[in-house]
Design a protein around this motif. Structure first.
Motif, PDB file in Angstrom:
ATOM      1  N   THR A   1      98.748 -22.520  19.096  1.00  0.00           N
ATOM      2  CA  THR A   1      97.936 -21.902  20.014  1.00  0.00           C
ATOM      3  C   THR A   1      97.356 -22.927  21.115  1.00  0.00           C
ATOM      4  N   LEU A   2      97.030 -22.132  22.318  1.00  0.00           N
ATOM      5  CA  LEU A   2      96.743 -22.942  23.523  1.00  0.00           C
ATOM      6  C   LEU A   2      95.412 -22.391  23.805  1.00  0.00           C
ATOM      7  N   PHE A   3      94.272 -23.517  24.007  1.00  0.00           N
ATOM      8  CA  PHE A   3      92.924 -23.278  24.475  1.00  0.00           C
ATOM      9  C   PHE A   3      92.978 -23.069  25.936  1.00  0.00           C
ATOM     10  N   ILE A   4      92.203 -22.010  26.551  1.00  0.00           N
ATOM     11  CA  ILE A   4      91.775 -21.895  28.016  1.00  0.00           C
ATOM     12  C   ILE A   4      90.449 -21.866  28.189  1.00  0.00           C
ATOM     13  N   PRO A   5      89.677 -22.963  28.699  1.00  0.00           N
ATOM     14  CA  PRO A   5      88.261 -22.818  28.635  1.00  0.00           C
ATOM     15  C   PRO A   5      87.982 -21.555  29.801  1.00  0.00           C
ATOM     16  N   SER A   6      86.612 -21.108  29.406  1.00  0.00           N
ATOM     17  CA  SER A   6      86.031 -20.043  30.234  1.00  0.00           C
ATOM     18  C   SER A   6      85.983 -20.310  31.443  1.00  0.00           C
ATOM     19  N   THR A   7      85.883 -21.667  31.781  1.00  0.00           N
ATOM     20  CA  THR A   7      85.768 -21.952  33.450  1.00  0.00           C
ATOM     21  C   THR A   7      87.045 -21.467  34.231  1.00  0.00           C
ATOM     22  N   LYS A   8      88.074 -21.591  33.456  1.00  0.00           N
ATOM     23  CA  LYS A   8      89.246 -21.133  34.172  1.00  0.00           C
ATOM     24  C   LYS A   8      89.678 -19.605  33.965  1.00  0.00           C
ATOM     25  N   LEU A   9      88.842 -18.926  33.484  1.00  0.00           N
ATOM     26  CA  LEU A   9      89.026 -17.456  33.190  1.00  0.00           C
ATOM     27  C   LEU A   9      88.379 -16.598  33.749  1.00  0.00           C
ATOM     28  N   LEU A  10      88.778 -15.398  34.196  1.00  0.00           N
ATOM     29  CA  LEU A  10      88.280 -14.319  34.530  1.00  0.00           C
ATOM     30  C   LEU A  10      88.104 -13.330  33.153  1.00  0.00           C
ATOM     31  N   HIS A  11      86.968 -12.983  32.723  1.00  0.00           N
ATOM     32  CA  HIS A  11      86.754 -12.297  31.361  1.00  0.00           C
ATOM     33  C   HIS A  11      86.093 -10.799  32.012  1.00  0.00           C
ATOM     34  N   TYR A  12      86.879  -9.749  31.691  1.00  0.00           N
ATOM     35  CA  TYR A  12      86.297  -8.445  32.071  1.00  0.00           C
ATOM     36  C   TYR A  12      86.174  -8.015  30.666  1.00  0.00           C
ATOM     37  N   LYS A  13      85.126  -7.330  30.445  1.00  0.00           N
ATOM     38  CA  LYS A  13      84.952  -6.285  29.401  1.00  0.00           C
ATOM     39  C   LYS A  13      84.022  -5.056  29.487  1.00  0.00           C
ATOM     40  N   THR A  14      84.286  -4.180  28.938  1.00  0.00           N
ATOM     41  CA  THR A  14      83.619  -2.816  29.048  1.00  0.00           C
ATOM     42  C   THR A  14      82.209  -2.749  28.872  1.00  0.00           C
ATOM     43  N   THR A  15      81.573  -3.523  27.758  1.00  0.00           N
ATOM     44  CA  THR A  15      80.082  -3.520  27.399  1.00  0.00           C
ATOM     45  C   THR A  15      79.755  -4.941  26.976  1.00  0.00           C
ATOM     46  N   ASN A  16      78.476  -5.131  26.640  1.00  0.00           N
ATOM     47  CA  ASN A  16      77.885  -6.275  26.175  1.00  0.00           C
ATOM     48  C   ASN A  16      77.446  -5.975  24.756  1.00  0.00           C
ATOM     49  N   THR A  17      77.752  -4.745  24.156  1.00  0.00           N
ATOM     50  CA  THR A  17      77.207  -4.539  23.078  1.00  0.00           C
ATOM     51  C   THR A  17      77.309  -5.919  21.739  1.00  0.00           C
ATOM     52  N   ASN A  18      76.073  -6.142  21.356  1.00  0.00           N
ATOM     53  CA  ASN A  18      76.171  -7.218  20.302  1.00  0.00           C
ATOM     54  C   ASN A  18      76.695  -8.526  20.881  1.00  0.00           C
ATOM     55  N   ASN A  19      76.823  -8.770  22.137  1.00  0.00           N
ATOM     56  CA  ASN A  19      77.420  -9.721  22.927  1.00  0.00           C
ATOM     57  C   ASN A  19      78.816 -10.067  22.367  1.00  0.00           C
ATOM     58  N   ASP A  20      79.582  -8.955  22.161  1.00  0.00           N
ATOM     59  CA  ASP A  20      80.956  -9.203  21.427  1.00  0.00           C
ATOM     60  C   ASP A  20      81.875  -9.466  22.856  1.00  0.00           C
ATOM     61  N   PRO A  21      82.356 -10.497  22.791  1.00  0.00           N
ATOM     62  CA  PRO A  21      83.521 -11.025  23.784  1.00  0.00           C
ATOM     63  C   PRO A  21      84.551  -9.890  23.890  1.00  0.00           C
ATOM     64  N   SER A  22      85.025  -9.421  22.786  1.00  0.00           N
ATOM     65  CA  SER A  22      86.014  -8.392  23.070  1.00  0.00           C
ATOM     66  C   SER A  22      85.831  -7.181  23.493  1.00  0.00           C
ATOM     67  N   GLY A  23      84.303  -7.010  23.636  1.00  0.00           N
ATOM     68  CA  GLY A  23      83.909  -5.659  24.413  1.00  0.00           C
ATOM     69  C   GLY A  23      84.214  -4.452  23.230  1.00  0.00           C
ATOM     70  N   ARG A  24      84.319  -3.212  23.999  1.00  0.00           N
ATOM     71  CA  ARG A  24      84.494  -1.882  23.066  1.00  0.00           C
ATOM     72  C   ARG A  24      85.468  -0.902  23.927  1.00  0.00           C
ATOM     73  N   SER A  25      86.570  -0.666  23.438  1.00  0.00           N
ATOM     74  CA  SER A  25      87.551   0.126  24.199  1.00  0.00           C
ATOM     75  C   SER A  25      86.855   1.531  24.633  1.00  0.00           C
ATOM     76  N   ILE A  26      87.305   2.069  25.504  1.00  0.00           N
ATOM     77  CA  ILE A  26      86.777   3.211  25.839  1.00  0.00           C
ATOM     78  C   ILE A  26      87.412   4.397  25.152  1.00  0.00           C
TER      79      ILE A  26
END
Length: 438
Positions: A180-205
């Motif tokens: 595995t390779l670690f990519i820090p959040s400072t180099k990422l654009l992170h799109y997600k649908t909702t912030n439910t429970n602050n889950d970084p993986s969001g919730r699929s529509i």
């Protein structure tokens, strides 16, 4: 007490979800099939295999790719306008278009999240051969080379701060999962649908369409099997019991194996006929009987109940479309439907599209423009904002009726240049030219 209250105010005591801080994909999901990488596989299957979901996602992508965007200056000063032009030039100076990026970013609707690694470059002009420095511009500022997509099925887990719950980065599989390779959040654009429970993986529509999809898939399989059995039948072969015995000779086992191959090929349409010996059994006196040693026939369905499952399938398709407010796609498939109903459902769908595209540009402003400003050491008071245009075309008939009502109330807008130009833009007409003499 005052010092104690001030100290407690700076400490985060709780957490958003039970398993959110573990960083696993959809950790709080109660269905096992929709947790972790199984969720990614299932939502990908739903998007790529189901015609209704495929039509919804295609319509969403095409509608949002067609949305114009503009860069709004921080204020009316010349400095702010120049910085807005700088941001616009950054977006035009990438190796891909913004439309292409939006198309890929919309995958977060299917999976709940999408990730892009921001690859920066120094803008040292078109004469520089290095991809890290090549640019149409020679201002020496840091720009963006590309926004590189990182597929959801390559994400192993998110790295989450155990104290605050903030996302620190993501662990991505490399070389088919060997490391595995670690990519820090400072180099990422992170799109997600909702912030439910602050889950970084969001919730699929597509989450609410899961049950309908499962039932629909099963019914379609049953329908296909029923039609095949009714039209084709099921091949069945008969062979002497001694040929099926564990004590069968090598020759008998060979005949049995050949018989199984014939039946299998008949089923999968790889063999159009069966050539079999016509030998018959003989009785105890050695006389031939009417029973052949080997026989083949097709078993047809004996079912007499005529169950029309098409309405049931249609109901589940409507449920899937309704779950993402795209039921207007099903209008016209049946006997019912009207223009008013279609318009109201379409307007609701387009309204949800506006929230999707606005969330994408919110991420671009927060996670891209703001970082570019910080890296270049620019004045944040002059930082512009990327804004999305209108998703849905304006109803000129309703707008014209509204303007007539204003005119009837003696409200004249003809001398308001900005309003007139905005109205012309709604009709996709060029702006009104200002007379040179003022």
């Amino acid at each position: 007490m005052k010092n104690l209250s001030e100290g407690l105010g700076k400490i985060e005591l709780g957490q958003a979800g039970t398993h959110t801080r573990q960083g696993t994909i959809r950790a709080d999901e109660f269905l096992q099939d929709l947790k972790g990488k199984r969720a990614i596989r299932k939502f990908r299957e739903m998007r790529d295999n189901d015609s209704t979901i495929g039509a919804i996602m295609y319509a969403t992508e095409q509608v949002l790719r067609d949305v114009d965007f503009y860069v709004e200056p921080a204020n009316d000063t010349e400095e702010a306008k120049r910085e807005a032009e700088f941001v616009k030039s950054v977006l035009e100076d990438m190796e891909h278009t913004v439309d292409d990026h939006i198309s890929e970013a919309l995958s977060h609707l299917t999976f709940g999240f999408s990730l892009f690694e921001v690859v920066y470059k120094r803008r040292l002009g078109p004469d520089n051969r290095s991809a890290k420095k090549y640019s149409k511009h020679s201002d020496g500022r840091i720009g963006v080379r590309k926004l590189a997509s990182r597929a959801q099925w390559t994400v192993e887990r998110f790295e989450v701060d155990k104290t605050t719950g903030d996302v620190l980065g993501v662990h991505q599989e490399q070389n088919y999962g060997t490391r595995t390779l670690f990519i820090p959040s400072t180099k990422l654009l992170h799109y997600k649908t909702t912030n439910t429970n602050n889950d970084p993986s969001g919730r699929s529509i597509l989450r609410n369409a899961y049950s309908a999809y499962q039932y629909l898939k099963n019914l379609q399989n049953i329908e296909a099997i029923a039609v095949e059995r009714e039209l084709h039948g099921v091949p069945i072969g008969r062979i002497a019991a001694e040929y099926l015995s564990p004590d069968a000779t090598a020759d008998q086992a060979s005949v049995r194996s050949q018989m199984e191959k014939i039946l299998r090929d008949l089923k999968f349409n790889e063999q159009g006929y069966a050539l079999l010996p016509s030998d018959v059994y003989r009785d105890a006196e050695g006389k031939p009987t009417n029973q052949r040693i080997v026989d083949v026939e097709l078993i047809a369905s004996n079912g007499s109940r005529n169950i029309d499952i098409n309405p049931i399938i249609s109901r589940y398709q409507h449920d899937i479309a309704r779950s993402v407010m795209a039921e207007f796609l099903m209008l016209g498939a049946g006997a019912n439907g009207s223009y008013a109903l279609s318009k109201s459902k379409t307007d609701l769908f387009l309204r949800s599209m506006e929230s999707y595209i606005n969330s994408i540009f919110d991420v671009l402003n927060k996670q891209l423009v703001e970082r570019i400003w910080q890296m270049n050491g620019l004045n944040f008071d002059l930082m512009p904002k990327i804004c999305a245009g209108d998703v849905a075309p304006h109803d000129l008939r309703e707008l014209g009726s509204y303007l007539r009502n204003l005119n009837g109330a003696n409200i004249d807008l003809s001398d308001q240049e900005d309003i007139v130009n905005a109205l012309l833009a709604n009709a996709e007409l060029p702006p009104k030219k200002v007379a040179e003499n003022g």
